[in-house]
Structures are given as structure tokens and as C-alpha cells.
Design a protein around this motif. Structure first.
Motif, PDB file in Angstrom:
ATOM      1  N   PHE A 159      44.848  36.522  18.105  1.00  0.00           N
ATOM      2  CA  PHE A 159      44.484  35.710  19.261  1.00  0.00           C
ATOM      3  C   PHE A 159      43.004  35.881  19.572  1.00  0.00           C
ATOM      4  CE2 PHE A 159      48.959  36.539  19.718  1.00  0.00           C
ATOM      5  CZ  PHE A 159      49.457  35.319  20.111  1.00  0.00           C
ATOM      6  N   ASP A 160      42.418  34.814  20.106  1.00  0.00           N
ATOM      7  CA  ASP A 160      41.082  34.884  20.677  1.00  0.00           C
ATOM      8  C   ASP A 160      41.158  34.205  22.044  1.00  0.00           C
ATOM      9  OD1 ASP A 160      41.174  32.195  20.103  1.00  0.00           O
ATOM     10  OD2 ASP A 160      39.461  32.189  18.748  1.00  0.00           O
ATOM     11  N   ARG A 161      40.042  34.065  22.705  1.00  0.00           N
ATOM     12  CA  ARG A 161      40.048  33.489  24.060  1.00  0.00           C
ATOM     13  C   ARG A 161      40.609  32.074  24.100  1.00  0.00           C
ATOM     14  NH1 ARG A 161      34.615  34.975  27.279  1.00  0.00           N
ATOM     15  NH2 ARG A 161      35.023  37.201  27.436  1.00  0.00           N
ATOM     16  N   GLY A 162      40.230  31.258  23.143  1.00  0.00           N
ATOM     17  CA  GLY A 162      40.635  29.859  23.142  1.00  0.00           C
ATOM     18  C   GLY A 162      42.088  29.627  22.784  1.00  0.00           C
ATOM     19  N   THR A 163      42.731  30.607  22.195  1.00  0.00           N
ATOM     20  CA  THR A 163      44.108  30.426  21.742  1.00  0.00           C
ATOM     21  C   THR A 163      45.070  30.202  22.903  1.00  0.00           C
ATOM     22  OG1 THR A 163      43.619  31.878  19.878  1.00  0.00           O
ATOM     23  CG2 THR A 163      45.915  31.439  20.307  1.00  0.00           C
ATOM     24  N   LEU A 164      44.846  30.847  24.026  1.00  0.00           N
ATOM     25  CA  LEU A 164      45.772  30.758  25.158  1.00  0.00           C
ATOM     26  C   LEU A 164      45.463  29.618  26.127  1.00  0.00           C
ATOM     27  CD1 LEU A 164      46.224  34.550  25.913  1.00  0.00           C
ATOM     28  CD2 LEU A 164      47.746  33.041  24.649  1.00  0.00           C
ATOM     29  N   ARG A 165      44.410  28.856  25.897  1.00  0.00           N
ATOM     30  CA  ARG A 165      44.061  27.751  26.805  1.00  0.00           C
ATOM     31  C   ARG A 165      45.178  26.744  27.008  1.00  0.00           C
ATOM     32  NH1 ARG A 165      38.430  27.230  24.494  1.00  0.00           N
ATOM     33  NH2 ARG A 165      37.337  28.823  25.661  1.00  0.00           N
ATOM     34  N   PRO A 166      45.915  26.328  25.971  1.00  0.00           N
ATOM     35  CA  PRO A 166      46.990  25.352  26.207  1.00  0.00           C
ATOM     36  C   PRO A 166      48.053  25.837  27.190  1.00  0.00           C
ATOM     37  CG  PRO A 166      46.512  25.485  23.869  1.00  0.00           C
ATOM     38  CD  PRO A 166      45.737  26.582  24.531  1.00  0.00           C
ATOM     39  N   ILE A 167      48.325  27.138  27.207  1.00  0.00           N
ATOM     40  CA  ILE A 167      49.322  27.672  28.144  1.00  0.00           C
ATOM     41  C   ILE A 167      48.838  27.503  29.578  1.00  0.00           C
ATOM     42  CG2 ILE A 167      50.434  29.794  28.971  1.00  0.00           C
ATOM     43  CD1 ILE A 167      51.756  28.852  26.502  1.00  0.00           C
ATOM     44  N   TRP A 168      47.580  27.815  29.831  1.00  0.00           N
ATOM     45  CA  TRP A 168      47.043  27.705  31.197  1.00  0.00           C
ATOM     46  C   TRP A 168      47.054  26.246  31.653  1.00  0.00           C
ATOM     47  CZ3 TRP A 168      48.092  32.209  32.030  1.00  0.00           C
ATOM     48  CH2 TRP A 168      47.608  33.284  31.317  1.00  0.00           C
ATOM     49  N   ARG A 169      46.695  25.317  30.756  1.00  0.00           N
ATOM     50  CA  ARG A 169      46.740  23.893  31.115  1.00  0.00           C
ATOM     51  C   ARG A 169      48.161  23.455  31.428  1.00  0.00           C
ATOM     52  NH1 ARG A 169      42.308  22.329  26.931  1.00  0.00           N
ATOM     53  NH2 ARG A 169      43.827  23.286  25.604  1.00  0.00           N
ATOM     54  N   ALA A 170      49.111  23.918  30.633  1.00  0.00           N
ATOM     55  CA  ALA A 170      50.516  23.551  30.855  1.00  0.00           C
ATOM     56  C   ALA A 170      51.018  24.116  32.176  1.00  0.00           C
ATOM     57  CB  ALA A 170      51.385  24.044  29.704  1.00  0.00           C
ATOM     58  N   LEU A 171      50.633  25.338  32.502  1.00  0.00           N
ATOM     59  CA  LEU A 171      51.063  25.943  33.766  1.00  0.00           C
ATOM     60  C   LEU A 171      50.450  25.232  34.967  1.00  0.00           C
ATOM     61  CD1 LEU A 171      51.031  29.742  32.871  1.00  0.00           C
ATOM     62  CD2 LEU A 171      53.015  28.256  33.222  1.00  0.00           C
ATOM     63  N   ARG A 172      49.190  24.787  34.829  1.00  0.00           N
ATOM     64  CA  ARG A 172      48.556  24.045  35.931  1.00  0.00           C
ATOM     65  C   ARG A 172      49.261  22.715  36.187  1.00  0.00           C
ATOM     66  NH1 ARG A 172      43.423  25.399  33.715  1.00  0.00           N
ATOM     67  NH2 ARG A 172      43.341  23.309  32.882  1.00  0.00           N
ATOM     68  N   GLY A 173      49.720  22.055  35.136  1.00  0.00           N
ATOM     69  CA  GLY A 173      50.388  20.766  35.283  1.00  0.00           C
ATOM     70  C   GLY A 173      51.860  20.857  35.605  1.00  0.00           C
ATOM     71  N   LEU A 174      52.416  22.062  35.588  1.00  0.00           N
ATOM     72  CA  LEU A 174      53.842  22.250  35.794  1.00  0.00           C
ATOM     73  C   LEU A 174      54.349  21.741  37.150  1.00  0.00           C
ATOM     74  CD1 LEU A 174      56.162  23.360  34.101  1.00  0.00           C
ATOM     75  CD2 LEU A 174      55.778  25.575  35.151  1.00  0.00           C
ATOM     76  N   PRO A 175      53.701  22.016  38.276  1.00  0.00           N
ATOM     77  CA  PRO A 175      54.218  21.507  39.550  1.00  0.00           C
ATOM     78  C   PRO A 175      54.256  19.970  39.605  1.00  0.00           C
ATOM     79  CG  PRO A 175      52.644  23.260  39.950  1.00  0.00           C
ATOM     80  CD  PRO A 175      52.581  22.936  38.481  1.00  0.00           C
ATOM     81  N   ARG A 176      53.189  19.322  39.152  1.00  0.00           N
ATOM     82  CA  ARG A 176      53.145  17.862  39.165  1.00  0.00           C
ATOM     83  C   ARG A 176      54.250  17.277  38.297  1.00  0.00           C
ATOM     84  NH1 ARG A 176      51.105  14.989  35.380  1.00  0.00           N
ATOM     85  NH2 ARG A 176      49.773  16.648  34.613  1.00  0.00           N
TER      86      ARG A 176
END
Length: 134
Positions: A39-56
Motif C-alpha cells: 500500500f501507498d498513500r494513494g491506494t486507500l483514496r477510493p475507500i475515503w471517497r466511498a465513505l464520504r458518499g455513503l450517507p447520500r
């Protein structure tokens, strides 16, 4: 233990046994499986985006379920798209296996869609979504 509201010896022993079994599984299968995740820093970015969009997206799915209860919504759609449309499906470098795994998890984390197949040989990703327009 957190949701039960109490801590007991049985719960502690169950946690210890589960953690030990998970560790043994990782040692026996995970380490010898041949795929190493880096893993590097950019690898986990999709998870954070998915979590941000989860409530909507959860609210959108709630609306779709209400429409389905009223008889006005379909059963969703299955779409086949090119893997090149998804940055996580065609990564390069040492972190490629980890990026694919995290991207696949993030794409399936959305409550209104999930990935059915990722066919790297043919370069396609098949997803199922509740919303017809997607």
C-alpha cells in the motif's frame, strides 16, 4: 463488546480465539497465497471517497426502496463497462494488486451498486445497480 454494553470473561475469550484463528488463517493461507499487497498513500483514496458518499447514497437507496414498495421501481440493471473507465481496475506498479482490491471494495461499498465481475483478460467490469439511469 462495545455494542453489548458489558465486558465479560466469555467475550474476552471469544475475542482471543477469533483473533488467534484469524492470525493462523493469515499465516497459513495469506502469507503462502502468492499475492503480496503493498500500500501507498494513494491506494486507500477510493475507500475515503466511498465513505464520504455513503450517507447520500443511502438516502437515495431509501427513496428507491420506498418507490419499490409503492410498485414504481424496477429491479435495477446490470451494466458491462470497459475496465479503462475505472482507475482502480487497471493500476500499474508494485501496488497494483492492493489498488485493485481496495478499488473493488470501494466500488461495492456503495449501497446502490456492486461489482459482479472484473474480467482483466477481456478488460470489462460488470456492475449491478439499483438505479436504472446509472
Amino acid at each position: 463488546m462495545v455494542f453489548a454494553g458489558s465486558v465479560s470473561v466469555n467475550e474476552g475469550l471469544a475475542a482471543l480465539v477469533c483473533a488467534s484463528l484469524g492470525t493462523l488463517w493469515w499465516w497459513g493461507v495469506g502469507r503462502r497465497g502468492g499475492v503480496r499487497f503493498r500500500f501507498d498513500r494513494g491506494t486507500l483514496r477510493p475507500i475515503w471517497r466511498a465513505l464520504r458518499g455513503l450517507p447520500r447514497e443511502t438516502v437515495q437507496v431509501g427513496g428507491q426502496l420506498v418507490r419499490a414498495l409503492r410498485g414504481g421501481a424496477g429491479g435495477g440493471t446490470t451494466r458491462e463497462r470497459s475496465a479503462s473507465d475505472f482507475a482502480w481496475a487497471t493500476p500499474d506498479g508494485a501496488t497494483a494488486p492492493a489498488a485493485r482490491a481496495v478499488g473493488l471494495l470501494a466500488a461495492s461499498l456503495a449501497p446502490d451498486s456492486y461489482v459482479l465481475t472484473l474480467d482483466r483478460d477481456h478488460g470489462t467490469v460488470v456492475t449491478h445497480g439499483l438505479e436504472e439511469a446509472r
